[in-house]
Motif scaffolding. Sequence first.
Motif, mmCIF file in Angstrom:
data_model
loop_
_atom_site.group_PDB
_atom_site.id
_atom_site.type_symbol
_atom_site.label_atom_id
_atom_site.label_comp_id
_atom_site.label_asym_id
_atom_site.label_seq_id
_atom_site.Cartn_x
_atom_site.Cartn_y
_atom_site.Cartn_z
ATOM 1 N N ALA A 152 1.565 6.787 5.114
ATOM 2 C CA ALA A 152 1.125 5.900 4.036
ATOM 3 C C ALA A 152 1.219 4.441 4.453
ATOM 4 C CB ALA A 152 1.958 6.151 2.780
ATOM 5 N N ILE A 153 2.288 4.091 5.170
ATOM 6 C CA ILE A 153 2.438 2.707 5.659
ATOM 7 C C ILE A 153 1.243 2.315 6.512
ATOM 8 C CG2 ILE A 153 3.829 1.185 7.130
ATOM 9 C CD1 ILE A 153 6.284 2.846 6.325
ATOM 10 N N LYS A 154 0.818 3.220 7.397
ATOM 11 C CA LYS A 154 -0.347 2.941 8.256
ATOM 12 C C LYS A 154 -1.631 2.907 7.436
ATOM 13 C CE LYS A 154 1.756 5.286 12.232
ATOM 14 N NZ LYS A 154 1.657 6.440 13.160
ATOM 15 N N LYS A 171 15.093 6.835 5.447
ATOM 16 C CA LYS A 171 14.839 5.823 6.476
ATOM 17 C C LYS A 171 13.381 5.378 6.429
ATOM 18 C CE LYS A 171 15.101 5.040 11.476
ATOM 19 N NZ LYS A 171 15.433 5.652 12.795
ATOM 20 N N ALA A 172 12.470 6.336 6.248
ATOM 21 C CA ALA A 172 11.047 5.994 6.145
ATOM 22 C C ALA A 172 10.787 5.168 4.887
ATOM 23 C CB ALA A 172 10.202 7.269 6.130
ATOM 24 N N ALA A 176 9.077 1.441 4.454
ATOM 25 C CA ALA A 176 7.974 1.174 3.530
ATOM 26 C C ALA A 176 8.323 0.017 2.600
ATOM 27 C CB ALA A 176 7.655 2.426 2.726
ATOM 28 N N ALA A 177 9.556 -0.006 2.123
ATOM 29 C CA ALA A 177 9.989 -1.093 1.242
ATOM 30 C C ALA A 177 9.920 -2.430 1.948
ATOM 31 C CB ALA A 177 11.411 -0.817 0.743
ATOM 32 N N ILE A 188 5.924 -0.195 -3.013
ATOM 33 C CA ILE A 188 6.758 0.363 -4.078
ATOM 34 C C ILE A 188 6.591 1.886 -4.059
ATOM 35 C CG2 ILE A 188 7.268 0.381 -6.540
ATOM 36 C CD1 ILE A 188 7.750 -2.300 -5.205
ATOM 37 N N ILE A 189 7.698 2.608 -4.003
ATOM 38 C CA ILE A 189 7.638 4.062 -3.914
ATOM 39 C C ILE A 189 8.158 4.687 -5.215
ATOM 40 C CG2 ILE A 189 8.349 6.120 -2.649
ATOM 41 C CD1 ILE A 189 8.774 4.403 -0.199
ATOM 42 N N HIS A 190 7.312 5.492 -5.838
ATOM 43 C CA HIS A 190 7.707 6.285 -6.995
ATOM 44 C C HIS A 190 7.721 7.757 -6.576
ATOM 45 C CE1 HIS A 190 7.081 2.757 -9.537
ATOM 46 N NE2 HIS A 190 5.888 2.615 -8.959
ATOM 47 N N THR A 191 8.650 8.500 -7.089
ATOM 48 C CA THR A 191 8.721 9.925 -6.768
ATOM 49 C C THR A 191 8.670 10.741 -8.045
ATOM 50 O OG1 THR A 191 11.145 9.872 -6.768
ATOM 51 C CG2 THR A 191 10.036 9.556 -4.656
#
Length: 342
Positions: A179-181, A208-209, A213-214, A219-222
């Motif tokens: 996703a970062i890429k 760690k991933a 990303a942060a 912003i990561i939602h799970t």
Amino acid sequence: MIRLAHQEYLYALGLIPVFIILFLFMRVWRKKLLARFGEKELVKKLSPDVSNTKPWLKFILIALTFGLIILGIAGPQMGTKLEEVKREGVDIIIALDVSNSMLAQDIRPDRLERSKQAIARVIEKLQNDRIGIIVFAGRAYVQLPLTSDFGAAKLFLSTINTDIIPTQGTAVGAAIDLAIKSFGNNIKKHKALVIITDGENHEDDAVKAAKAAADEGIIIHTIGMGSMSGGPIPTYKNKVQTGFLKDNNGNTVVTKLDEGILREIAETGKGKFVRASNSEDGMGVVLGEISRMEKKNFGTKMYTDYEHRYQYFLALALLLLLIEFVVGERRSKWFQSILNTK
């Protein structure tokens, strides 16, 4: 600016040359019949009121009426204004777990299908945002790059199943790295990653991933798709359920939601963790968080407001049809009297 809403109907205009050929054929055939009846001058004297020009006039009126009706059906429209609208939104990537554990039915109809339904509702609510889809199991792959084509997003979503990735597992970290890429720019904002999984991560260091990303402003939602009590994993053959997955000892494998890892990923990614249930898939909460994010300018769109103009063509066609109905086959007595006076 003029356009036709249904240009495909214009093919019907190709019938007009066919009508002309048929009309000419009928005129020649009629002349041959009259020639059998008697000499041309004699026939003319026997039928002085018959007009040779009015059949042509009536045919032309009918042909024009047909053409105008086809143009009306084609939906002529006229643009009345041109408006420039700014497009501001957020880049959203949804990472969807497609491992076999997502077939468990503790969330109805099953975890994967419920996730796809939730994503479809998200796509319907998007307006100026862009959306991308990543699927992951033992590995992660881009199913759909970031796009504002929501029709294509729905199409790609419909093709997702547990068979598209042969390597089993739940590599959440690999999905985050991909996703970062996939976001593909150095601007550290306007980016949201939504991870939908049962959380049984066995492949890598997802936290760690998430930290990486942060650092990129993502912003990561799970969303935890499953229950704490868990459920067995169905096995299928030719799309028919044959039983449930068993371990090497012959015991039925029960897959449970790993809420702890998903909470940790969301906290690291400065987002929200939501546990899905049979009554709530959690997407509403996540969309609410995304809607509060700072928006990115995606450029502008030009909108033209079109108004229908088919009624003018149909009205003119009706007028010509009335004129054709009034025009008779015989010569006009008024016109004939003028000729006789001369």
